[in-house]
Design an enzyme around this catalytic site. Structure first.
Site, PDB file in Angstrom:
ATOM      1  N   HIS A  78       0.880  -1.171   0.000  1.00 35.79           N
ATOM      2  CA  HIS A  78       0.000   0.000   0.000  1.00 35.79           C
ATOM      3  C   HIS A  78       0.915   1.217   0.000  1.00 35.79           C
ATOM      4  CE1 HIS A  78      -2.939   2.822   1.413  1.00 35.79           C
ATOM      5  NE2 HIS A  78      -2.769   2.647   2.706  1.00 35.79           N
ATOM      6  N   GLU A  80       0.318   4.424   0.852  1.00 33.75           N
ATOM      7  CA  GLU A  80       0.161   5.524   1.806  1.00 33.75           C
ATOM      8  C   GLU A  80       1.459   5.692   2.594  1.00 33.75           C
ATOM      9  OE1 GLU A  80      -3.345   5.470   4.337  1.00 33.75           O
ATOM     10  OE2 GLU A  80      -3.086   7.607   4.748  1.00 33.75           O
ATOM     11  N   ASP A  82       2.508   6.222   5.515  1.00 36.91           N
ATOM     12  CA  ASP A  82       2.906   5.593   6.783  1.00 36.91           C
ATOM     13  C   ASP A  82       3.568   4.240   6.543  1.00 36.91           C
ATOM     14  OD1 ASP A  82       0.313   4.951   5.919  1.00 36.91           O
ATOM     15  OD2 ASP A  82      -0.359   4.347   7.900  1.00 36.91           O
ATOM     16  N   HIS A 145      -7.817   0.109   2.528  1.00 34.79           N
ATOM     17  CA  HIS A 145      -8.744   1.210   2.377  1.00 34.79           C
ATOM     18  C   HIS A 145      -8.330   2.179   1.274  1.00 34.79           C
ATOM     19  CE1 HIS A 145      -6.408   4.499   4.632  1.00 34.79           C
ATOM     20  NE2 HIS A 145      -5.587   3.483   4.495  1.00 34.79           N
ATOM     21  N   ASP A 164      -3.295  -2.625   6.024  1.00 39.62           N
ATOM     22  CA  ASP A 164      -4.065  -1.870   7.025  1.00 39.62           C
ATOM     23  C   ASP A 164      -5.214  -2.694   7.628  1.00 39.62           C
ATOM     24  OD1 ASP A 164      -2.816   0.658   7.234  1.00 39.62           O
ATOM     25  OD2 ASP A 164      -3.660   1.265   5.324  1.00 39.62           O
ATOM     26  N   TYR A 192     -10.362   1.699  15.230  1.00 39.47           N
ATOM     27  CA  TYR A 192      -9.716   1.720  13.909  1.00 39.47           C
ATOM     28  C   TYR A 192     -10.740   1.400  12.819  1.00 39.47           C
ATOM     29  CZ  TYR A 192      -5.992   0.424  10.539  1.00 39.47           C
ATOM     30  OH  TYR A 192      -5.158   0.323   9.456  1.00 39.47           O
TER      31      TYR A 192
END
Ligand code: FEO
Length: 409
Positions: A78, A80, A82, A145, A164, A192
């Site tokens: 993923h 993203e 982070d 997500h 995630d 979460y």
């Protein structure tokens, strides 16, 4: 900094962020982790990197196992930041033979990093990467997500690296679910889900069905945030099944903001009315409760009653904030109503009602308003509204509410 071995030659090598307190409006008041996993084999693979600023933590852990330059492959689950904020540094240092990613991650990598010579290789659902004693089966999990999100399954060890999915924001020195308090664990997992995944619930239902159809045996679920599920990985899967169906419990929330305590007095009378019917209720003052904690409570509530005084011909700003936030997360199956005290114009309860209708939630009452300060008699309709909502919730014969938001009895 030590790695943690999940199973022989499979390690957690991520970073713990003790200091983050806000994640895009989500209150991470107990920090988080950015998990990465290493499988050491004839071909060695690193799953994900970490947020920028934590790259040295990742490297220190890797050096305890091997020279990072000997890693053959990277997997980007993923894009993203982070999980990929250190991707460029990792590729420059490791010089991997290949970097595997989903088709949509390939596009996202172009958009984020504009690489010219990265050895990217696209993998899709059903593709397998052979490492030697281990293999990796890829499963795209679009919109869980982000469009590019992807799971990796290691069949030899029955480990699902879930990106995630099944994660939680909680910085701990412990790495496994059986090493932490179970109630707090499920509370963080529910938070979460409620704040990140709730809007994707229909897709999560499909992915759970797909995983069940594939007959994957799962001994461990290793997410990219929080602890690794090894005690009973089925429990978090069952929790996701419950949450993604938006199953409610015997619980109602009275969520309000007040100027001079008149709306608060109304809130208390409504709350009393709900309790009259044997329904569990919570009184939530927006002044002292973060939006992401409220969404955690919304997750399993059957009824939501919102109250606001009127300010400048509108609702109070914190009420607008929670309604806007909630709308984006798309809760379903809630009974709702609105109330508020007012001085001269009194638009807030009507505006809240329209916001709730806009979310396609079931509004069960006209907006309830009281001019200025309620007295004992004028509170009667408030208590009756609470009783009406309490009766409707009680009629559903729902399971009892659980403080951890998910309990198996
Ligand atoms: Fe979607 Fe944890 O990043």
């Amino acid at each position: 900094m030590k790695p943690v071995e999940l199973k022989k030659d499979i390690y957690w090598v991520g970073a713990v962020d003790w200091n983050i307190r806000d994640f895009h409006g989500y209150s991470t008041y107990k920090g988080t982790t950015y998990n990465c996993y290493l499988i050491k084999d004839e071909k060695t693979v690193l799953f994900d990197t970490v947020k920028k600023g934590f790259f040295s933590d990742l490297m220190h852990r890797l050096y305890n196992i091997m020279d990072p330059k000997e890693i053959d492959y990277l997997v980007v689950s993923h894009v993203e930041m982070d999980h990929s904020g250190s991707l460029q540094e990792a590729i420059e240092l490791i010089q991997p033979e290949k970097v595997f990613c989903s088709p949509l991650a390939y596009k996202a990598i172009q958009g984020h990093f504009h690489p010219t010579d990265w050895p990217l290789e696209v993998v899709k659902t059903g593709d397998t990467l052979e490492l030697g004693a281990h293999s990796v089966n890829f499963l795209e999990t679009r919109m869980v997500h982000w469009p590019d999100s992807m799971f990796s399954y290691i069949p030899q060890e029955k480990i699902l690296i879930s990106n995630d999915g099944f994660g939680l924001h909680w910085a701990t020195s412990e790495r496994f679910d059986d090493e932490v308090n179970g109630g707090e664990l499920m509370r963080h997992a529910a938070k979460y889900y409620a704040n990140i995944l709730l809007l994707y619930s229909p897709l999560i239902q499909k992915i759970l069905a797909q995983v069940a159809d594939m007959g994957l045996e799962i001994d461990m679920i290793a997410p990219d945030h929080g602890v690794i599920w090894r005690k009973d990985p089925g429990m978090i899967i069952r929790a996701y099944d419950t949450w993604s169906q938006q199953k409610a419990t015997n619980k109602a929330l009275v969520i309000y903001d007040t100027m001079w305590k008149s709306t608060e007095t109304m809130a208390k009378a409504i709350y009393d009315g709900i309790l009259d019917e044997g329904v569990s209720a919570k009184l939530i003052n927006l002044e002292c409760t973060h939006r992401s904690e409220i969404m955690t409570e919304v997750l399993d509530a059957r009824a939501l009653v919102f109250g606001s005084a009127t300010l400048n011909n509108g609702m109070l700003p914190r009420m607008a904030d929670i309604l806007h936030y909630m709308k984006g997360l798309k809760p379903t199956g809630k009974l709702c109503a609105a109330f508020g005290s007012y001085g001269w114009s009194g638009e807030a309860p009507k505006m809240i009602t329209s916001a709730l209708e806009d979310m396609k939630l079931e509004v069960v009452s006209e907006p309830l308003r009281i001019n200025y300060v309620p007295d004992h008699d004028s509170l009667k309709p408030c208590r009756e509204l609470g009783q009406k909502i309490g009766k409707m919730v009680a009629a559903d014969n729902l399971p009892p509410a659980c403080e951890d938001v998910y309990c198996e009895t």
